[in-house]
Design a protein around this motif. Structure first.
Motif, short mmCIF file in Angstrom:
data_model
loop_
_atom_site.label_atom_id
_atom_site.label_comp_id
_atom_site.label_asym_id
_atom_site.label_seq_id
_atom_site.Cartn_x
_atom_site.Cartn_y
_atom_site.Cartn_z
N SER A 1 0.73 -1.75 0.35
CA SER A 1 0.19 -0.55 0.17
C SER A 1 0.77 1.16 -0.10
N PHE A 2 1.81 1.05 0.86
CA PHE A 2 3.14 2.37 1.06
C PHE A 2 3.77 2.84 -0.56
N ARG A 3 4.11 1.50 -1.14
CA ARG A 3 4.74 1.20 -2.62
C ARG A 3 3.48 2.80 -3.34
N ARG A 4 2.55 1.36 -3.56
CA ARG A 4 1.13 2.20 -4.61
C ARG A 4 1.27 3.89 -3.98
N ALA A 5 0.96 4.32 -2.86
CA ALA A 5 0.84 5.25 -2.17
C ALA A 5 1.63 6.34 -2.49
N LEU A 6 2.96 5.98 -2.55
CA LEU A 6 4.82 6.73 -2.30
C LEU A 6 4.14 6.59 -4.35
N ALA A 7 4.01 5.74 -5.28
CA ALA A 7 4.09 6.14 -6.77
C ALA A 7 3.05 6.52 -6.97
N ASP A 8 2.15 6.94 -6.53
CA ASP A 8 1.21 8.13 -6.98
C ASP A 8 1.82 9.53 -6.53
N ALA A 9 1.88 9.23 -5.08
CA ALA A 9 1.89 10.96 -5.28
C ALA A 9 3.49 11.21 -6.35
N LEU A 10 4.32 10.75 -6.14
CA LEU A 10 5.51 11.40 -6.62
C LEU A 10 5.40 11.34 -7.95
N ALA A 11 4.16 10.69 -8.32
CA ALA A 11 3.44 11.09 -10.46
C ALA A 11 2.78 12.09 -10.84
N GLY A 12 2.38 12.22 -9.09
CA GLY A 12 1.40 13.90 -9.52
C GLY A 12 2.03 14.57 -8.87
N GLY A 13 3.49 14.61 -8.97
CA GLY A 13 4.44 15.14 -8.77
C GLY A 13 4.91 16.57 -7.12
N MET A 14 4.92 15.29 -6.07
CA MET A 14 4.17 15.55 -4.98
C MET A 14 5.79 15.80 -4.55
N THR A 15 6.39 16.02 -3.91
CA THR A 15 8.71 16.30 -3.55
C THR A 15 8.61 15.70 -2.08
N ALA A 16 9.52 15.24 -1.83
CA ALA A 16 9.94 14.16 -1.02
C ALA A 16 9.26 14.49 0.49
N ASP A 17 9.70 16.16 0.54
CA ASP A 17 9.85 17.30 1.51
C ASP A 17 8.49 16.76 1.71
N GLU A 18 7.37 17.44 0.75
CA GLU A 18 6.07 17.69 1.30
C GLU A 18 5.41 15.59 1.47
N LEU A 19 5.46 14.92 1.14
CA LEU A 19 5.55 13.35 1.41
C LEU A 19 6.19 13.40 2.65
N ARG A 20 6.88 13.49 2.93
CA ARG A 20 7.23 13.40 4.86
C ARG A 20 6.35 14.60 5.63
N GLU A 21 6.36 15.28 5.19
CA GLU A 21 5.09 16.46 5.93
C GLU A 21 4.09 15.91 6.34
N LEU A 22 4.10 15.08 5.13
CA LEU A 22 1.88 14.82 4.90
C LEU A 22 1.67 13.22 6.23
N PHE A 23 3.63 12.77 5.41
CA PHE A 23 3.02 11.24 6.54
C PHE A 23 3.31 11.65 8.03
N GLU A 24 4.13 12.93 8.82
CA GLU A 24 4.26 12.46 9.79
C GLU A 24 2.81 13.54 10.84
N SER A 25 2.09 14.09 9.54
CA SER A 25 1.08 14.68 10.16
C SER A 25 0.43 13.61 9.95
N GLU A 26 -0.36 12.46 9.27
CA GLU A 26 -1.27 11.39 9.01
C GLU A 26 -1.02 10.63 10.58
N LEU A 27 -0.15 10.74 10.53
CA LEU A 27 0.62 9.27 11.71
C LEU A 27 0.19 9.99 12.80
N THR A 28 0.83 11.08 13.36
CA THR A 28 0.41 12.28 14.23
C THR A 28 -1.20 12.20 14.96
N ARG A 29 -1.91 12.28 13.38
CA ARG A 29 -2.78 12.51 13.51
C ARG A 29 -3.70 11.35 14.05
N GLN A 30 -3.37 10.11 13.50
CA GLN A 30 -3.64 8.58 13.76
C GLN A 30 -3.99 8.29 15.40
#
Length: 140
Positions: free
Chosen positions: A95-124
């Motif tokens: 699931s992570f691989r698919r989500a990362l591939a989609d996000a990267l293909a959609g133009g998200m940066t590594a920093d945006e992904l890290r921020e999104l991951f940390e934010s969502e992890l904290t929320r959950q």
């Protein structure tokens, strides 16, 4: 244990049941020696064909997650947790691989992904903690 299926989803119903059982074993919700609902009972509960449940149980049996208890039904194998934990980790990794591939293909940066991951992890984690407190189980 409560099963739920999405008949309109991309994942076949029998596979949804297989995944749910494996995740429940990995999470300790289902433990070795515990009985599973009968094919007929689960088919009635989920309003699906009993052959679908039988197929899921056959796959779980061939994956060495459950075994028949003569004359009684299916039980979780006592040694299933290691296999189920491995299966859970594979599902999450995929699931992570698919989500990362989609996000990267959609133009998200590594920093945006890290921020999104940390934010969502904290929320959950906060959500889990609040649920545990609300149920009177402060163990999380």
């Amino acid at each position: 244990m409560f099963f739920s299926v999405d008949p309109d989803g991309d994942v076949p119903i029998y596979e949804q049941i297989v995944r749910q059982v494996k995740l429940a074993v990995a999470d300790g919700i289902l433990v070795g020696g515990q009985m599973l609902p009968s094919v007929r009972q689960l088919a009635n509960d989920l309003a699906i064909n009993s052959n679908t449940i039988a197929r899921a149980y056959q796959e779980l049996q061939s994956d060495q997650v459950i075994e028949p208890l003569r004359g009684r039904g299916m039980i979780v194998r006592r040694d299933a947790i290691k296999r189920c934990t491995k299966a859970r980790n594979s599902l999450v990794t995929d699931s992570f691989r698919r989500a990362l591939a989609d996000a990267l293909a959609g133009g998200m940066t590594a920093d945006e992904l890290r921020e999104l991951f940390e934010s969502e992890l904290t929320r959950q984690l906060k959500e889990i903690e609040q649920t545990a407190r609300a149920s009177g189980n402060g163990s999380h």
